[in-house]
Design a protein around this motif. Sequence first.
Motif, mmCIF file in Angstrom:
data_model
loop_
_atom_site.group_PDB
_atom_site.id
_atom_site.type_symbol
_atom_site.label_atom_id
_atom_site.label_comp_id
_atom_site.label_asym_id
_atom_site.label_seq_id
_atom_site.Cartn_x
_atom_site.Cartn_y
_atom_site.Cartn_z
ATOM 1 N N ALA A 163 -16.142 -0.151 9.025
ATOM 2 C CA ALA A 163 -16.401 1.271 9.258
ATOM 3 C C ALA A 163 -16.408 2.024 7.933
ATOM 4 N N PRO A 164 -17.350 2.928 7.752
ATOM 5 C CA PRO A 164 -17.411 3.703 6.502
ATOM 6 C C PRO A 164 -16.341 4.776 6.467
ATOM 7 N N LYS A 165 -16.009 5.183 5.279
ATOM 8 C CA LYS A 165 -15.132 6.337 5.118
ATOM 9 C C LYS A 165 -15.980 7.585 5.312
ATOM 10 N N THR A 166 -15.643 8.399 6.289
ATOM 11 C CA THR A 166 -16.500 9.520 6.671
ATOM 12 C C THR A 166 -16.281 10.770 5.825
ATOM 13 N N MET A 171 -19.118 12.233 3.619
ATOM 14 C CA MET A 171 -20.313 11.416 3.828
ATOM 15 C C MET A 171 -21.595 12.247 3.792
ATOM 16 N N LEU A 172 -21.531 13.480 4.301
ATOM 17 C CA LEU A 172 -22.739 14.304 4.332
ATOM 18 C C LEU A 172 -23.290 14.529 2.926
ATOM 19 N N THR A 223 -20.046 4.662 0.440
ATOM 20 C CA THR A 223 -19.394 4.616 1.749
ATOM 21 C C THR A 223 -18.580 3.346 1.947
ATOM 22 N N SER A 273 -19.561 0.657 2.968
ATOM 23 C CA SER A 273 -19.961 0.087 4.251
ATOM 24 C C SER A 273 -21.463 -0.151 4.253
ATOM 25 N N VAL A 310 -23.959 2.294 7.252
ATOM 26 C CA VAL A 310 -24.641 3.569 7.014
ATOM 27 C C VAL A 310 -26.029 3.321 6.422
ATOM 28 N N HIS A 351 -14.893 5.502 -3.155
ATOM 29 C CA HIS A 351 -15.133 6.557 -2.175
ATOM 30 C C HIS A 351 -15.136 7.941 -2.789
#
Length: 264
Positions: free
Chosen positions: A71-74, A77-78, A189, A191, A194, A262
């Motif tokens: 799972a990506p670190k959110t 993220m935007l 990310t 990950s 994404v 990150h």
Amino acid sequence: MQQTSNRLLISIGIVVIWAMITIGVGNIQTSGNVTLSEMVTSQILWATPAAAAFLLIIVWFTGWRDLGFKAPKTAGMLKVIWLPLLYIIGFVFYGFSKDSEGLTASVITIVFINTMIVGFSEELAFRGILWGGARKAMSFWPAAILVSVLFGSVHIANTFLTGEFNEAITQAMIATMSGLTFLAIRIRTASLWVAMVLHGLWDFGVFLIGFGAVKDPSAHTSLLSAVLGGIGFIGPIFLFGLWLLRNEQVRSGWRDDSDAQHAV
């Protein structure tokens, strides 16, 4: 060092076989007599899932667990995906706004399935397996350039499927530049998911734009014009990818999926 070099060579070999499966199965299914747009919009393609299945078997067999399947670190993220996402929204909006009678729900479903599988397969091959080998054997920029250039180069193989050389060269150049940005997103990310989703949606939007376009047989676009047009189109995405990688703190964690990468 020998072990990391061996993994890079093995990774390159795996990607070569993956490309051969993609091209070979694609040629069998289409006989090389259709355009890329016709291929993706007319039927479910078996080349990409076959190649993706090969990669998944390799991942299982090798036991590599550093390919980004988490799972990506959110947080933030935007900031990492906003420009590619803006392009994708524009592609889809324009594609649906065209007056194209053939753009049915069935066609849209076929395109979506094909392009999402392509996104999964290509990201696993290049930003997963190949990047997993390159980042351990090389310093950052040589590794990033190698992965991006090889990703772009493999698109030249579309010539064997479509017979359109100039278009394949332009696609290769665009893929090289956009590939750096997909790599930056994968790093930022930590990950692969994404990049896979964005890649699939990107291709989905591009094929929606191209659907129903009729090429004038008498029209001829020079390779130089096509390449320059491609650079103008993809340039902002490429510069965005460079900007995402501007931070030394981000690059300091690029060899693994540690929290250092990150930083936003």
